[in-house]
Design a protein around this motif. Structure first.
Motif, PDB file in Angstrom:
ATOM      1  N   ALA A 178      -4.184  -3.776   8.294  1.00 51.46           N
ATOM      2  CA  ALA A 178      -5.048  -4.247   7.213  1.00 51.46           C
ATOM      3  C   ALA A 178      -6.189  -3.278   6.907  1.00 51.46           C
ATOM      4  O   ALA A 178      -6.538  -3.064   5.742  1.00 51.46           O
ATOM      5  N   GLY A 179      -6.760  -2.686   7.952  1.00 54.92           N
ATOM      6  CA  GLY A 179      -7.888  -1.786   7.731  1.00 54.92           C
ATOM      7  C   GLY A 179      -7.531  -0.539   6.955  1.00 54.92           C
ATOM      8  O   GLY A 179      -8.412   0.152   6.442  1.00 54.92           O
ATOM      9  N   LEU A 180      -6.229  -0.244   6.850  1.00 53.51           N
ATOM     10  CA  LEU A 180      -5.780   0.935   6.116  1.00 53.51           C
ATOM     11  C   LEU A 180      -5.093   0.563   4.797  1.00 53.51           C
ATOM     12  O   LEU A 180      -4.607   1.440   4.087  1.00 53.51           O
ATOM     13  N   GLY A 181      -5.027  -0.761   4.503  1.00 52.29           N
ATOM     14  CA  GLY A 181      -4.527  -1.164   3.195  1.00 52.29           C
ATOM     15  C   GLY A 181      -3.256  -1.976   3.192  1.00 52.29           C
ATOM     16  O   GLY A 181      -2.696  -2.235   2.126  1.00 52.29           O
ATOM     17  N   ILE A 182      -2.766  -2.413   4.360  1.00 48.37           N
ATOM     18  CA  ILE A 182      -1.512  -3.151   4.427  1.00 48.37           C
ATOM     19  C   ILE A 182      -1.786  -4.543   4.978  1.00 48.37           C
ATOM     20  O   ILE A 182      -1.915  -4.741   6.182  1.00 48.37           O
ATOM     21  N   GLY A 183      -1.911  -5.523   4.080  1.00 48.96           N
ATOM     22  CA  GLY A 183      -2.218  -6.877   4.491  1.00 48.96           C
ATOM     23  C   GLY A 183      -0.984  -7.701   4.790  1.00 48.96           C
ATOM     24  O   GLY A 183       0.134  -7.371   4.383  1.00 48.96           O
ATOM     25  N   PHE A 184      -1.181  -8.791   5.534  1.00 49.66           N
ATOM     26  CA  PHE A 184      -0.150  -9.781   5.848  1.00 49.66           C
ATOM     27  C   PHE A 184       1.020  -9.201   6.646  1.00 49.66           C
ATOM     28  O   PHE A 184       2.140  -9.720   6.609  1.00 49.66           O
ATOM     29  N   GLY A 185       0.777  -8.111   7.377  1.00 48.67           N
ATOM     30  CA  GLY A 185       1.785  -7.562   8.268  1.00 48.67           C
ATOM     31  C   GLY A 185       3.020  -7.034   7.574  1.00 48.67           C
ATOM     32  O   GLY A 185       4.101  -6.975   8.173  1.00 48.67           O
ATOM     33  N   ASP A 186       2.889  -6.630   6.323  1.00 48.09           N
ATOM     34  CA  ASP A 186       4.052  -6.149   5.570  1.00 48.09           C
ATOM     35  C   ASP A 186       4.671  -4.933   6.265  1.00 48.09           C
ATOM     36  O   ASP A 186       3.962  -4.002   6.666  1.00 48.09           O
ATOM     37  N   GLU A 187       6.003  -4.922   6.394  1.00 44.20           N
ATOM     38  CA  GLU A 187       6.678  -3.888   7.175  1.00 44.20           C
ATOM     39  C   GLU A 187       7.469  -2.887   6.325  1.00 44.20           C
ATOM     40  O   GLU A 187       8.212  -2.079   6.867  1.00 44.20           O
ATOM     41  N   ARG A 188       7.346  -2.925   5.006  1.00 40.95           N
ATOM     42  CA  ARG A 188       8.120  -1.997   4.187  1.00 40.95           C
ATOM     43  C   ARG A 188       7.596  -0.569   4.324  1.00 40.95           C
ATOM     44  O   ARG A 188       6.397  -0.329   4.200  1.00 40.95           O
ATOM     45  N   PRO A 189       8.480   0.403   4.560  1.00 43.05           N
ATOM     46  CA  PRO A 189       8.046   1.800   4.610  1.00 43.05           C
ATOM     47  C   PRO A 189       7.637   2.306   3.232  1.00 43.05           C
ATOM     48  O   PRO A 189       8.261   1.980   2.221  1.00 43.05           O
ATOM     49  N   TRP A 190       6.589   3.082   3.192  1.00 44.47           N
ATOM     50  CA  TRP A 190       6.118   3.749   1.977  1.00 44.47           C
ATOM     51  C   TRP A 190       5.113   4.797   2.421  1.00 44.47           C
ATOM     52  O   TRP A 190       4.696   4.828   3.577  1.00 44.47           O
ATOM     53  N   GLY A 191       4.691   5.654   1.509  1.00 39.98           N
ATOM     54  CA  GLY A 191       3.700   6.637   1.917  1.00 39.98           C
ATOM     55  C   GLY A 191       3.141   7.453   0.777  1.00 39.98           C
ATOM     56  O   GLY A 191       3.836   7.737  -0.205  1.00 39.98           O
ATOM     57  N   ILE A 192       1.878   7.799   0.884  1.00 39.86           N
ATOM     58  CA  ILE A 192       1.201   8.754   0.013  1.00 39.86           C
ATOM     59  C   ILE A 192       0.456   9.728   0.924  1.00 39.86           C
ATOM     60  O   ILE A 192       0.536   9.618   2.151  1.00 39.86           O
ATOM     61  N   ALA A 193      -0.261  10.667   0.368  1.00 39.54           N
ATOM     62  CA  ALA A 193      -0.906  11.697   1.187  1.00 39.54           C
ATOM     63  C   ALA A 193      -1.944  11.117   2.142  1.00 39.54           C
ATOM     64  O   ALA A 193      -2.067  11.547   3.287  1.00 39.54           O
ATOM     65  N   ASP A 194      -2.700  10.116   1.695  1.00 38.51           N
ATOM     66  CA  ASP A 194      -3.825   9.613   2.476  1.00 38.51           C
ATOM     67  C   ASP A 194      -3.414   8.595   3.534  1.00 38.51           C
ATOM     68  O   ASP A 194      -4.034   8.509   4.597  1.00 38.51           O
ATOM     69  N   VAL A 195      -2.400   7.800   3.230  1.00 40.95           N
ATOM     70  CA  VAL A 195      -2.020   6.707   4.125  1.00 40.95           C
ATOM     71  C   VAL A 195      -0.577   6.318   3.840  1.00 40.95           C
ATOM     72  O   VAL A 195      -0.048   6.580   2.754  1.00 40.95           O
ATOM     73  N   GLY A 196       0.053   5.679   4.813  1.00 39.71           N
ATOM     74  CA  GLY A 196       1.421   5.216   4.573  1.00 39.71           C
ATOM     75  C   GLY A 196       2.014   4.601   5.812  1.00 39.71           C
ATOM     76  O   GLY A 196       1.370   4.470   6.868  1.00 39.71           O
TER      77      GLY A 196
END
Length: 334
Positions: A90-108
């Protein structure tokens, strides 16, 4: 006399040329960091992932493990006179424990379980310590993990977009507020500071029985104690570069500037997790700032303009919302 002077000048230039490679080498930062392979965490006790004494800048973090609710692992970064903690996802932008892979330069997120990374530049002057802790409410498991924390010695330039922030004077600060009950039309303050700064990342995680929270605008008060405000958005979703309650987005989107990592709508139950990076859409402030979001908002009785008159009529029927926000802000003394 003239010849001696010329010889002396030539010798000085020669010595300088010899020293230049050494001076250049001394100014190049070297890599610091730590990788743990097949480590073991003990529930309820902090595990040190990396520790360093001296001046430096963190540049990379990644961790994974196979246990349930790994998303609720608490990461703590302790540096100089500051210390901040946040839930791993959550602190990096992924709420509710979502497990889908994705990515950008800053976070993923590079895999189904764990594998959340970030490349935030986190400067420190005297030392840094990064730890992880599994809360007691997480189901029992063997808690085997893998992690990498890296950075460089010395102070790297801190850039937000194309703007270089004051070198050696800028620090990254996290403002975290978790599971706050925000009543209808109430204002939620994401952060309040008297220092100069630049917003780096904003995370908003909301759960409410009514979707009217989408009408809530973001506002900036500068300086922080100024009752007057500047609108930062015309609603919740347009701050995250979308529109009309994330219209046309079925499950989420993950863009370099902003995204919604979790969208779930059902009668009486709405879940949204969204992030925004201010690396292109710069938001730099002086003399301090208070940053707020409203659970729902109001419309002016006469002009029908939204959010400008906080005492207008409600736009929709907002209900209590459970809100978590995490805002990463670069700050320096004005």
């Amino acid at each position: 006399g003239g010849r001696t002077s010329r010889q002396s000048g030539t010798m000085q230039k020669f010595v300088l040329l010899l020293l230049l490679p050494l001076l250049h080498a001394a100014s190049i930062p070297f890599t610091i960091g730590n990788t743990i392979s097949q480590g073991k965490m003990i529930q309820g006790a902090e595990t040190t992932l990396f520790e360093y004494t001296g001046t430096g800048t963190l540049t990379y973090f990644w961790m994974t493990g196979g246990w349930k609710k790994i998303n609720e692992t608490i990461l703590t970064i302790e540096l100089d006179d500051d210390k901040f903690s946040f839930p791993y996802y959550a602190g990096l932008g992924i709420g509710f424990g979502d497990e889908r892979p994705w990515g950008i330069a800053d976070v993923g997120k590079g895999g189904k379980t764990g594998a959340v990374y970030n490349t935030f530049r986190i400067p420190f002057a005297r030392g840094v310590k990064v730890t992880a802790l599994i809360p007691d409410h997480v189901p029992k498991d063997n808690f085997s993990f893998f992690s990498t924390v890296r950075g460089v010695s010395g102070v790297l330039p801190i850039m937000v977009g194309e703007v270089e922030l004051p070198l050696g004077k800028t620090y990254l600060k996290l403002y975290a507020k978790e599971n706050v009950i925000v009543t209808p039309l109430a204002f939620h303050t994401l952060f309040n500071t008297t220092r100069c700064g630049a917003i780096y990342q904003t995370v908003l995680i909301v759960n409410s029985a009514s979707g009217s929270f989408f009408e809530g605008c973001f506002r900036s008060h500068q300086p922080a104690n100024n009752p007057e405000f500047t609108l930062v958005s015309s609603g919740m979703e347009d701050y995250f570069q979308s529109s009309y309650y994330f219209g046309g987005v079925t499950s989420g989107f993950w863009y370099p500037g902003a995204g919604a990592t979790h969208l779930a709508y059902a009668p009486g139950n709405n879940f949204v997790s969204a992030y925004k990076f201010h690396t292109r859409d710069l938001y730099i402030f002086e003399r301090g700032m208070a940053f707020t979001w409203r659970n729902g908002d109001t419309v002016d009785h006469k002009t029908n303009e939204k959010c400008v008159n906080i005492h207008g009529r409600p736009n929709g029927s907002p209900k209590n919302a459970t809100v978590s926000t995490f805002v990463w802000v670069y700050e320096w003394d004005c």
